[in-house]
Design an enzyme around this catalytic site. Structure first.
Site, PDB file in Angstrom:
ATOM      1  N   SER A 203      54.673  31.688  41.102  1.00 19.08           N
ATOM      2  CA  SER A 203      54.640  32.234  39.748  1.00 19.08           C
ATOM      3  C   SER A 203      55.783  31.602  38.933  1.00 19.08           C
ATOM      4  CB  SER A 203      54.727  33.765  39.802  1.00 19.08           C
ATOM      5  OG  SER A 203      54.381  34.316  38.564  1.00 19.08           O
ATOM      6  N   ASP A 270      29.773  36.407  46.097  1.00 18.03           N
ATOM      7  CA  ASP A 270      30.320  36.339  47.452  1.00 18.03           C
ATOM      8  C   ASP A 270      29.589  35.305  48.320  1.00 18.03           C
ATOM      9  OD1 ASP A 270      31.008  36.802  50.082  1.00 18.03           O
ATOM     10  OD2 ASP A 270      30.422  38.913  50.112  1.00 18.03           O
ATOM     11  N   ASP A 273      29.233  30.960  48.695  1.00 17.20           N
ATOM     12  CA  ASP A 273      30.040  30.056  49.525  1.00 17.20           C
ATOM     13  C   ASP A 273      29.502  29.973  50.953  1.00 17.20           C
ATOM     14  OD1 ASP A 273      30.869  32.433  50.806  1.00 17.20           O
ATOM     15  OD2 ASP A 273      32.655  32.598  49.540  1.00 17.20           O
ATOM     16  N   ASP A 277      31.349  37.843  53.037  1.00 19.55           N
ATOM     17  CA  ASP A 277      32.538  38.509  53.571  1.00 19.55           C
ATOM     18  C   ASP A 277      33.306  39.255  52.479  1.00 19.55           C
ATOM     19  OD1 ASP A 277      33.292  36.316  52.158  1.00 19.55           O
ATOM     20  OD2 ASP A 277      34.569  35.431  53.709  1.00 19.55           O
ATOM     21  N   VAL A 279      34.401  37.950  49.824  1.00 24.05           N
ATOM     22  CA  VAL A 279      35.404  37.048  49.251  1.00 24.05           C
ATOM     23  C   VAL A 279      34.706  35.952  48.448  1.00 24.05           C
ATOM     24  CG1 VAL A 279      37.280  35.423  49.758  1.00 24.05           C
ATOM     25  CG2 VAL A 279      36.919  37.427  51.225  1.00 24.05           C
ATOM     26  N   ASP A 448      43.177  34.436  40.883  1.00 23.72           N
ATOM     27  CA  ASP A 448      44.432  34.856  40.238  1.00 23.72           C
ATOM     28  C   ASP A 448      44.117  35.539  38.915  1.00 23.72           C
ATOM     29  OD1 ASP A 448      46.961  34.846  38.804  1.00 23.72           O
ATOM     30  OD2 ASP A 448      47.665  33.341  40.230  1.00 23.72           O
ATOM     31  N   HIS A 494      47.165  36.880  42.469  1.00 22.45           N
ATOM     32  CA  HIS A 494      48.358  36.205  41.966  1.00 22.45           C
ATOM     33  C   HIS A 494      49.454  36.196  43.029  1.00 22.45           C
ATOM     34  CE1 HIS A 494      51.111  34.405  39.291  1.00 22.45           C
ATOM     35  NE2 HIS A 494      51.933  35.418  39.286  1.00 22.45           N
TER      36      HIS A 494
HETATM   37 CA   LIG Z   1      32.178  34.736  50.569  1.00 23.19          CA
END
Ligand SMILES: [Ca+2]
Ligand SMILES: *[C@@H]1O[C@H](CO)[C@@H](O)[C@H](O)[C@H]1NC(C)=O
Ligand SMILES: *[C@@H]1O[C@H](CO)[C@@H](O)[C@H](O)[C@H]1NC(C)=O
Ligand SMILES: *[C@@H]1O[C@H](CO)[C@@H](O)[C@H](O)[C@H]1NC(C)=O
Ligand SMILES: *[C@@H]1O[C@H](CO)[C@@H](O)[C@H](O)[C@H]1NC(C)=O
Ligand SMILES: *[C@@H]1O[C@H](CO)[C@@H](O)[C@H](O)[C@H]1NC(C)=O
Ligand SMILES: *[C@@H]1O[C@H](CO)[C@@H](O)[C@H](O)[C@H]1NC(C)=O
Ligand SMILES: *[C@@H]1O[C@H](CO)[C@@H](O)[C@H](O)[C@H]1NC(C)=O
Ligand SMILES: *[C@@H]1O[C@H](CO)[C@@H](O)[C@H](O)[C@H]1NC(C)=O
Ligand SMILES: *[C@@H]1O[C@H](CO)[C@@H](O)[C@H](O)[C@H]1NC(C)=O
Ligand SMILES: *[C@@H]1O[C@H](CO)[C@@H](O)[C@H](O)[C@H]1NC(C)=O
Ligand SMILES: *[C@@H]1O[C@H](CO)[C@@H](O)[C@H](O)[C@H]1NC(C)=O
Ligand SMILES: *[C@@H]1O[C@H](CO)[C@@H](O)[C@H](O)[C@H]1NC(C)=O
Length: 576
Positions: A203, A270, A273, A277, A279, A448, A494
């Site tokens: 940062s 999600d 990718d 998961d 994410v 972020d 972040h």
């Molecule tokens: Ca994912």
């Protein structure tokens, strides 16, 4: 690896010299004797009488985003110095020093965050864990706990320029220069032996890292730089963009509505990718395949929350129990924020967060009396404009009345111009750094919510095009790999893990990785992490999971790369 420690003359004299212990070197007189000579740093006077030492042994540090759990011993050495010719000038610096047996010929500077030039003990343990003398500075702002804004104005309308340059880059240059010398003399390192020197910060601390490696190519052998607050003139004002979007559209979304839009974005993106998961590892595919408009009319609800207080400061207002359905106005606010800032001529001014990140700058406040939601001016953005641009001793703006997108553009240019040589920190020519053989690992959370991920990509691309613009794209990124590698952390928030995407971790051992690159010549193709994502791809390659493999493939995807390219055509000169 470089583990040997010179025993200097003592070793030559051989015989039964007792190895020095931490207790032996953690004394005021020992440190005073090790201080560099008075002519060591022209312009500075070190004050031997200011030296303090404090020993800590067997201290357990819990696992963090920047190191694994460990038990450490160290001595906290502090001292003060002043700049010759400046009245009442005192800068305090502190070094944690390891036991002689643990010292591995390393020095580490650590950086701050927000308007603080140090981060207390957030990063330093990783230095001790890796046998490094580990430093931090107070910038000359009064004490290690005083932030820059407490000394920035000498009076309303009068800038304390010394504080600007100290915060901008000078204090860190002094901290590292003194620290490297002190490390050598404390441990009797001979002139022929190397003490490797490093930097770690995120940062504002990331900006401080770049402020050094852009200017002082020989200062660090390796740097770990996280989510840097570079392009400072733009970055600080950009915190107000979400507020001005709301004001311009005339709609202040209930906090739950934007949280619902974030959740639905995560749910929709999600799996793009290749791994379901929770994410988002490919926010670029999210940009290409998902439109917030598809959430129109979805029902949402949130429980009441109490105010969030951190260190006595309210960082999140209390909110009532909420329920409703996602509105067209809420979607317009979200889409306008995500598109980035355009001025009234349709020119692109500044970039935004990636889809899936929380809308932190867009937080609104609830008025119980009127049962309505209203403007909550971003504190970082408000203080920047009030104090650093308008030069008033105020920690925020009282209103954004009459602010337009053009106002934000003009304020960005004003800050960039005024602080171009101190804070902007976007010098794109790193040829000297490359020649010096230094290595930079730059990390940034893909999600972020405070410093846009694209800000780091744009800086990388600026360096690439300025230094290797005459090469093909692939040849130029290969050339960059020699000294500067950028890693976007899947789901990362972040400077750390993301509570909304808990399976995405943060690379904890990046300091070890840069050590391996510098001292062992092992350049990292990926970064290690934990959780459902065990390796982090380096830019411009992007992660893609196939066949339920725990490791992603790092793929080249032109359409995705293109979503990270920006043309800031609101400016008459290049914005690096
Ligand atoms: Ca994912
Ligand atoms: C270090 O701490 C551990 C756990 O707190 C304790 O068991 C151990 O005795 C301590 N060792 C020393 C040398 O103080
Ligand atoms: C080091 O010691 C100084 C002086 O006591 C103290 O102010 C500072 O907080 C200490 N640093 C850390 C990181 O503990
Ligand atoms: C450095 O050398 C001095 C003088 O020989 C000795 O007293 C001291 O213990 C040495 N320090 C270390 C860390 O070995
Ligand atoms: C968003 O998702 C989190 C985690 O599943 C959940 O706790 C929260 O209630 C959700 N918020 C909304 C508004 O749906
Ligand atoms: C999202 O959908 C809306 C409504 O269909 C449309 O106006 C807008 O342009 C779309 N945004 C993007 C980025 O495609
Ligand atoms: C939503 O809130 C209203 C009034 O606050 C309440 O009457 C209603 O039951 C709530 N609905 C849900 C689904 O929570
Ligand atoms: C809350 O709403 C009431 C009623 O409209 C108004 O008088 C008051 O000024 C508002 N409070 C704030 C802090 O805006
Ligand atoms: C400085 O500016 C602040 C904010 O505008 C104001 O509250 C304060 O009174 C001013 N101080 C002086 C000495 O004028
Ligand atoms: C906003 O503009 C109006 C009309 O020009 C002016 O009267 C008002 O004072 C302005 N408000 C602020 C806070 O500058
Ligand atoms: C660049 O390299 C990638 C593999 O990393 C490859 O897929 C792509 O085709 C290359 N592009 C060009 C223009 O050679
Ligand atoms: C990363 O993980 C690999 C494989 O487990 C391991 O060999 C390597 O030492 C790790 N690197 C760091 C810096 O932890
Ligand atoms: C991945 O794992 C899931 C659950 O174990 C399974 O249903 C699915 O068929 C697997 N997919 C592939 C491509 O192996």
């Amino acid at each position: 690896m470089h583990h040997t420690r010179s025993l200097g003359l003592a070793a030559t004299a051989a015989v039964a010299v007792q190895a020095a212990t931490l207790q032996d070197i953690c004394s005021v007189s020992y440190v005073q004797a090790a201080l560099p000579a008075s002519d060591f740093f022209p312009g500075l006077t070190l004050d031997p009488s200011s030296v303090t030492t404090a020993i800590t042994t067997n201290s357990s540090v819990a696992e963090s985003d920047w190191y694994n759990a460990a038990t450490i011993d160290y001595c906290n050495v502090t001292l003060a110095y002043s700049h010759n010719g400046i009245a009442n000038d005192i800068v305090h610096i502190s070094y944690w020093i390891p036991a002689p047996n643990d010292f591995q010929n390393r020095y580490l500077s650590t950086g701050g965050g927000g308007l603080a030039i140090n981060s207390g003990s957030t990063y330093i343990p990783t230095g001790i864990i890796n046998g490094a003398v580990s430093g931090q500075t107070d910038g000359g702002f009064g004490s290690f706990d005083n932030q820059w804004d407490s000394v920035f104005l000498l009076a309303n309308d009068t800038i304390n320029w010394q504080s600007v340059y100290m915060f901008g880059y000078q204090a860190h240059h002094e901290l590292a220069t003194i620290g490297k010398q002190l490390a050598k003399s404390i441990y009797n390192v001979s002139d022929s032996e190397t003490v490797y020197s490093y930097y770690l910060g995120c940062s504002e601390g990331g900006r401080e890292g770049w402020s050094q490696v852009q200017r002082f190519a020989d200062q660090f052998d390796g740097a770990v730089i996280g989510a840097p607050a570079i392009r400072y003139g733009q970055q600080q004002v950009n915190h107000l963009t979400s507020n001005v979007v709301q004001q311009t559209i005339g709609y202040y979304p209930p906090t739950c509505e934007l949280e619902a839009i974030m959740n639905l974005t995560i749910a929709a993106c999600d799996s793009l990718d290749g791994q379901a998961d929770g994410v988002i590892s490919r926010s670029d595919l999210c940009k290409l395949n998902f439109n917030v408009s598809s959430t129109l009319g979805t029902a949402y609800s949130c429980d009441a929350t109490a105010a969030q207080v951190m260190g006595g400061i309210t960082i999140g207002a209390a909110s009532p129990a909420q329920n409703g359905t996602i509105t067209a106005e809420g979607i317009e606010v979200a889409n306008t924020i995500l598109n980035g800032l355009y001025d009234s001529n349709g020119k692109f001014v500044y970039l935004s967060y990636q889809p899936g990140a929380s809308f932190a700058d867009a937080a609104t406040t609830y008025n119980e009396t009127s049962d309505t939601w209203g403007l909550d001016i971003s504190s970082l953005g408000g203080e920047w404009v009030a104090r650093y641009l308008e030069l008033q001793d105020a920690s925020t703006l009282s209103t954004l009345d009459n602010y337009t997108y053009d106002t934000l553009r003009d304020l960005m240019i004003e800050g960039q111009t005024r602080y171009g040589d101190s804070l902007q920190t976007t010098q794109p020519d790193l040829s000297s750094l490359q020649s010096a053989g230094a290595k930079v690992i730059h990390v940034h959370g893909e999600q972020d919510n405070s410093i846009p991920t694209g800000s780091s990509v744009h800086y990388y691309e600026s360096v690439r095009s300025v230094m290797f613009g005459d090469m093909s794209y692939n040849a130029s990124t290969a050339a960059m790999d020699d000294f500067y590698r950028l890693f976007l952390v899947p789901g990362g928030a972040h400077c750390g893990t993301n509570t909304a995407q808990p399976n995405g971790q943060w690379p904890q051992t990046t300091f070890e990785t840069v050590i391996e690159w510098v001292e062992g010549a092992v350049a990292p193709d990926t970064l290690n992490t934990t959780g459902t994502i065990n390796s982090i791809c380096r830019w411009p390659l992007r992660p893609m999971w196939t066949d339920n493999n725990t490791s992603p493939s790092c793929v080249y995807d032109q359409a995705s790369i293109d979503t990270w390219m920006y043309d800031f055509d609101a400016y008459s000169t290049p914005l690096y």
